[in-house]
Design an enzyme around this catalytic site. Structure first.
Site, short mmCIF file in Angstrom:
data_model
loop_
_atom_site.label_atom_id
_atom_site.label_comp_id
_atom_site.label_asym_id
_atom_site.label_seq_id
_atom_site.Cartn_x
_atom_site.Cartn_y
_atom_site.Cartn_z
N ALA A 1 95.30 0.71 -9.15
CA ALA A 1 96.60 0.24 -9.65
C ALA A 1 97.48 1.10 -10.03
O ALA A 1 98.63 1.03 -9.60
CB ALA A 1 96.31 -0.57 -10.74
N PHE B 1 82.83 -12.94 3.20
CA PHE B 1 82.43 -12.73 1.74
C PHE B 1 82.45 -14.12 1.12
O PHE B 1 82.84 -15.34 1.68
CB PHE B 1 83.70 -12.08 1.14
CG PHE B 1 83.10 -10.76 0.57
CD1 PHE B 1 82.43 -9.57 1.22
CD2 PHE B 1 83.49 -10.22 -0.71
CE1 PHE B 1 81.86 -8.59 0.76
CE2 PHE B 1 83.05 -8.99 -1.27
CZ PHE B 1 82.59 -8.07 -0.43
N ASP C 1 90.66 0.29 -22.75
CA ASP C 1 91.66 1.00 -23.62
C ASP C 1 92.83 0.22 -23.59
O ASP C 1 93.66 0.20 -24.58
CB ASP C 1 91.80 2.08 -23.21
CG ASP C 1 90.59 3.03 -23.11
OD1 ASP C 1 89.72 2.87 -23.98
OD2 ASP C 1 90.44 4.17 -22.06
N GLN D 1 83.57 -12.39 -15.12
CA GLN D 1 82.57 -12.69 -14.04
C GLN D 1 81.34 -11.80 -14.13
O GLN D 1 81.13 -10.59 -14.21
CB GLN D 1 83.20 -12.08 -12.67
CG GLN D 1 82.31 -12.06 -11.50
CD GLN D 1 83.29 -12.16 -10.33
OE1 GLN D 1 83.55 -11.01 -9.57
NE2 GLN D 1 83.73 -13.19 -9.78
N HIS E 1 78.39 -10.63 -11.69
CA HIS E 1 78.07 -10.61 -10.44
C HIS E 1 76.67 -10.96 -9.89
O HIS E 1 75.80 -10.71 -10.69
CB HIS E 1 78.38 -9.30 -9.87
CG HIS E 1 78.42 -9.09 -8.36
ND1 HIS E 1 77.57 -9.30 -7.50
CD2 HIS E 1 79.72 -8.83 -7.47
CE1 HIS E 1 77.88 -8.81 -6.22
NE2 HIS E 1 79.11 -8.57 -6.54
N LEU F 1 75.71 -2.13 -9.30
CA LEU F 1 76.10 -3.21 -8.18
C LEU F 1 75.55 -3.19 -6.66
O LEU F 1 75.44 -1.93 -6.31
CB LEU F 1 77.41 -3.20 -8.19
CG LEU F 1 78.02 -4.09 -7.18
CD1 LEU F 1 78.08 -5.65 -7.46
CD2 LEU F 1 79.63 -3.57 -6.98
N GLU G 1 78.55 -7.91 -2.38
CA GLU G 1 78.27 -9.25 -1.82
C GLU G 1 78.44 -9.12 -0.54
O GLU G 1 77.77 -10.12 0.34
CB GLU G 1 79.40 -10.07 -2.37
CG GLU G 1 79.59 -11.48 -1.97
CD GLU G 1 80.68 -12.02 -2.60
OE1 GLU G 1 80.80 -12.18 -3.94
OE2 GLU G 1 81.65 -12.76 -2.06
N ARG H 1 81.43 -16.47 -6.75
CA ARG H 1 80.14 -15.87 -7.84
C ARG H 1 79.82 -16.57 -8.80
O ARG H 1 78.61 -16.56 -9.22
CB ARG H 1 80.85 -14.53 -7.91
CG ARG H 1 80.75 -13.49 -6.77
CD ARG H 1 81.48 -12.25 -7.18
NE ARG H 1 81.84 -11.35 -6.12
CZ ARG H 1 82.31 -10.35 -6.15
NH1 ARG H 1 83.09 -9.81 -7.30
NH2 ARG H 1 82.35 -9.43 -4.84
N HIS I 1 80.49 -8.20 -14.52
CA HIS I 1 81.06 -7.35 -13.46
C HIS I 1 82.59 -6.87 -13.49
O HIS I 1 83.40 -6.09 -13.04
CB HIS I 1 80.75 -7.90 -12.07
CG HIS I 1 81.41 -7.17 -10.89
ND1 HIS I 1 81.03 -5.88 -10.51
CD2 HIS I 1 82.09 -7.72 -10.03
CE1 HIS I 1 81.47 -5.46 -9.43
NE2 HIS I 1 82.20 -6.44 -9.02
N ARG J 1 87.12 -14.63 -10.03
CA ARG J 1 87.86 -13.94 -8.99
C ARG J 1 86.92 -14.00 -7.78
O ARG J 1 85.54 -14.30 -7.87
CB ARG J 1 87.53 -12.63 -9.36
CG ARG J 1 88.18 -11.75 -8.28
CD ARG J 1 88.65 -10.09 -8.72
NE ARG J 1 87.29 -9.49 -9.21
CZ ARG J 1 86.40 -8.91 -8.16
NH1 ARG J 1 86.72 -8.97 -6.89
NH2 ARG J 1 85.63 -8.06 -8.67
#
Lengths: 597, 246
Positions: free
Chosen positions: A27, A129, A232, A251, A253, A263, A266, A297, A364, A408
């Protein structure tokens, strides 16, 4: 000025930028790219070298209706899936924007050089997915997740770093942001931050400050998250008097490697793997008869937890589930999922092409975060109505725009961070063009942002990071996991309240200045604690089950009372409600229905 | 990695770790720290460092993902470069002793933390980004699976620095020889069917030092934690230069 002194705000040297972006993950670097290309004076402030950010760990892909696998695919179907996946508390204006803008954002990444896997006709490879459908849930499973093998996050993050190098972005790498500076008009004027290597500390003034600090999965003992995921930005926002939204929505996972939490994507189930219990039974057929292992999930994780609770778990302790992939062509496993193969060998000592992988639902992703509008501008509530916070933006996992609501869908986090990182950059570019000045702040404003650093530097005794962190993580793991109930949560909240003073007055034994990671970890611990307490109090307040928030004592979804965002302020420890957006611009809103998979 | 290690079945391990804090140490020294590690579980080196930091809070090292994809915790483990988070004790410990030093060849900032500036300077010299001259199409640029396959073994680099800091040619000329990591990255763009700057890229490498200081020592190959082969990448670039200059 060095970071080990007791510092007065008026003595702090200042640096000025048009915009600063805190965080060098997906991001942050998508926002910075937009801004660097516009010629503004900006800086990315990242506590790690950017390619060490947690985006790098994303495996399976980025979900987007680019019409490669299916030329008739439609962003509206993606929108429908996302709204349904969110259990109807995702904001539909934001989800619409993400699904509709997504293809442009994904093609831009490809143009920057992202090494996507390819189809025979040279297009981007897409895999199935969880929670994906065609034709608004009526047309069967979709394959909508664009993938670079199972290293999509790594490829995406490196590509964005490369593009930023090309654009000449200014990076302040291995700098740590302590707190936001807020002036008496409740505007954000910048941050206090230090260079970890030298220990030099500055007041960094900025016309537009972007929180892109990622998640906080380290509040739990078992998590897929990187060690740096310490919330943070959430800590900074809460201490600045700003709220967090839907922070109870965490979430889990379905497939974290048993015992370590690492992890596995998926995509393993997307490529044909499935979950089995100790009897070798493919139990998801009972819980989600249509989509089975590719249900969303929250549904899969709950089903796994139930199998374990009801005595059908695997292993000598019956405390995990197995993910079976040994029936797939070894070529599929090794070519499409090479990273998973590597991780399983290192952390579970199994080759997934030969033996099943031991897995458990593992913390997750933080669906909640700092509330924003679709331009990335941070929102607070004043007298019950939305108010933009001047000078502050947020994007990616730290933000809650909200496209994920209560749960999500896989592949939507990478899409979220590029679409809203980009939107944030665009909005800052536009608004700075219209002429914005640096905002004024007083000595006290800066001193407030220095308070916790000064406390640490003055500390002579008390508990240290490691023990405080362990207590908090076990509390969260035991009392705020996949299933939640009031008595346990109240106990957890009380334990947190009892440790707050210890956390605020924790002891920093090593007060050196040069690359002192103990100081960084202490400051991170305080941020984690803010996230944990916000999660705990809000989870207890939401008296219903929705998305990832499953209450044993309130097992039903309660649309009459809780088709709402939760809003939490740490100053009052109060939980308010905020309306969910049901006003998309181009389509009719999707109304709540029973979620079946 | 997990926060709770069962207290039974512990056995002592000696961690011998390189210490240097420029604030107080005139020179570096090795410190022995006794760590209790579980007997029944093969911890990673990074887990041991976390246990050590609980005893010696001033011990400094970088770490992030803890699963071998971010490249933060490259270090010298019993004499060989590797990632702390994916190196199990069973591979690293010799005679009940684990010896950790910073990656060689780069200036030490503190303890196990090296200054990576030179490494990243060399990386940036290879123009590590896609260069295209044509306008971007509306959709993606097409690339066949065979063309895409040429990137395998190259794009997975995590920039940990294990290879370049294991390379004697890089130690001798860290400002002139680009080093295995940067050269691997260079080939990643040279062979990308979408890149349109192959000739420029080859021109940039065609001097006595940038590429040709590689003497085929192969340390890069033996230490790469991702199983990549920078030496082969370097030899591929050499072939391309030879063919072009013929």
């Amino acid at each position: 000025m060095k970071v080990d002194e007791i510092i007065n705000g008026k003595d702090l040297p200042a640096m000025d930028f048009d915009s600063i972006i805190i965080g060098g993950g997906g991001a942050g670097m998508r926002a910075s790219l937009q801004l660097a290309e516009s010629g503004l004076n900006i800086a990315v402030i990242s506590k790690v070298f950017p390619t060490r950010s947690h985006t790098v760990s994303a495996q399976g892909g980025i979900t987007c209706a680019i019409q490669s696998d299916d030329p008739d695919d439609d962003w509206r179907w993606h929108m429908f899936d996302t709204v349904k996946g969110s259990d109807y508390i995702g904001d539909q204006d934001a989800i619409e924007y993400m699904c509709n803008e997504g293809p442009k954002a994904v093609f831009e990444l490809e143009h920057m050089g992202l090494p996507f896997s390819r189809t025979e006709d040279g297009r981007i490879y897409q895999r199935p997915f969880g929670g994906q459908s065609k034709d608004y849930g009526k047309g069967g499973q979709a394959s909508r997740t664009c993938a670079a093998a199972d290293r999509t996050g790594h490829s995406l993050l490196h590509t964005l770093y490369q593009a930023n190098l090309k654009a000449g972005t200014n990076f302040l790498n291995e700098w740590f942001a302590i707190d936001l500076v807020v002036n008496s008009n409740e505007e954000i004027t910048g941050i206090v931050a230090f260079e970890i290597e030298s220990g030099e500390i500055f007041y960094i003034r900025s016309k537009a400050t972007v929180l892109a600090t990622g998640g906080a999965g380290r509040i739990y003992a078992s998590t897929t998250n990187a060690l740096i995921n310490s919330g943070d930005g959430i800590g900074m926002a809460l201490r600045a008097g700003l709220p967090v939204q839907d922070i109870e929505m965490w979430q889990f996972h379905p497939t974290g490697i048993y015992g370590v939490g690492t992890l596995v994507t998926e995509g393993c189930r997307g490529e044909g793997g499935y979950l089995i219990n100790k009897d070798g039974e493919r139990f998801m057929e009972q819980y989600a008869p249509i989509t089975k292992d590719l249900a969303s999930r929250d549904v899969v994780s709950r089903s796994m937890a139930l199998e374990i609770l009801e005595g059908r778990g695997c292993g000598p302790k019956g405390d995990h589930i197995e993910l079976k992939m040994d029936h797939l062509e070894p070529g599929v496993v090794h070519q499409r999922l090479p990273g998973v193969t590597e991780l399983c060998k290192a952390f579970a000592h199994v080759d997934p092409a030969v033996e099943p992988i031991p897995v458990v639902p593992t913390c997750h992703y933080m669906m909640g975060g700092v509330p924003t509008n679709i331009n990335g501008q941070v929102i607070t509530l004043k007298n019950g109505s939305d108010t933009v916070v001047s000078g502050l933006y947020a994007a990616g996992e730290v933000a809650c725009v909200s496209v994920h609501g209560g749960n999500r869908l896989g592949g939507n986090s990478l899409l979220d961070l590029v679409v809203f990182g980009r939107a944030t950059g665009k909005h800052i570019e536009e608004s700075l063009k219209q002429g914005v000045d640096l905002k004024k702040s007083s000595e006290e404003d800066i001193n407030r942002a220095l308070k916790r650093l000064n406390n640490l530097n003055a500390s002579k005794q008390g508990k240290q990071t490691a023990s405080l962190k362990r207590e908090m993580q076990e509390n969260m793991q035991n009392n705020f996991g996949v299933f939640r109930r009031e008595d346990l949560m109240e106990k957890g909240i009380k334990d947190l309240a009892n440790t707050r003073e210890e956390v605020e007055n924790m002891y920093l034994e090593d007060k050196s200045t040069i690359f002192n990671t103990a100081r960084v970890e202490a400051l991170e611990m305080q941020n984690l604690f803010e996230v944990a307490e916000a999660t705990a109090i809000t989870a207890n307040e939401r008296r219903e089950s929705r998305g990832a928030h499953a209450r044993v004592d309130y097992p039903e979804r309660d649309d009459n009372n809780w088709l709402k965002h939760s809003i939490y302020f740490s100053s009052t420890k109060s939980v308010l409600k905020r309306d969910v957006n049901f006003r998309p611009n181009m389509v009719k809103a999707f109304q709540p229905e029973e979620r079946k998979y | 990695m997990s926060a709770t290690i069962p207290l039974k079945e512990l056995k002592p391990l000696i961690l011998s770790v390189y210490r240097f804090d420029p604030n107080k140490d005139k020179k570096a020294y090795m410190q022995d720290i006794e760590i209790e590690v579980p007997d029944n579980k093969d911890l990673m080196v990074l887990d041991v460092l976390h246990l050590a930091k609980e005893k010696e809070t001033s011990l400094s090292f970088r770490r992030s993902c803890a699963e071998g994809v971010c490249g933060s915790d490259g270090m010298n483990i019993n004499g060989k470069n590797g990632l702390a988070c994916t190196t199990p004790l069973s591979e690293a410990v010799k005679r009940n002793k684990l010896v950790l030093r910073p990656m060689p060849g780069l200036p030490v900032i503190r303890d196990l933390i090296v200054d990576m500036k030179q490494f990243f300077n060399q990386f940036e010299k290879v123009k590590p980004y896609l260069i295209t001259k044509d306008d971007a199409p509306e959709l993606e640029r097409k690339q066949s699976p065979a063309e895409r396959e040429k990137l395998d073994g190259l794009y997975e680099c995590i920039l940990c620095g294990c290879c370049s800091t294991a390379c004697p040619s890089f130690w001798w000329n860290p400002d002139k020889f680009l080093g295995p990591a940067a050269l691997l990255y260079s080939l990643r763009f040279i062979v990308d069917s979408r890149d349109q700057a192959t000739e420029e890229r080859l021109d940039d490498l065609d001097d006595a030092f940038s590429l040709y200081r590689c003497h085929g020592i192969m340390n890069c190959v033996s230490v790469c934690p991702k199983g990549l082969n920078p030496a082969e990448a370097i030899s591929n670039i050499r072939k391309k230069l030879t063919n072009r200059n013929r």
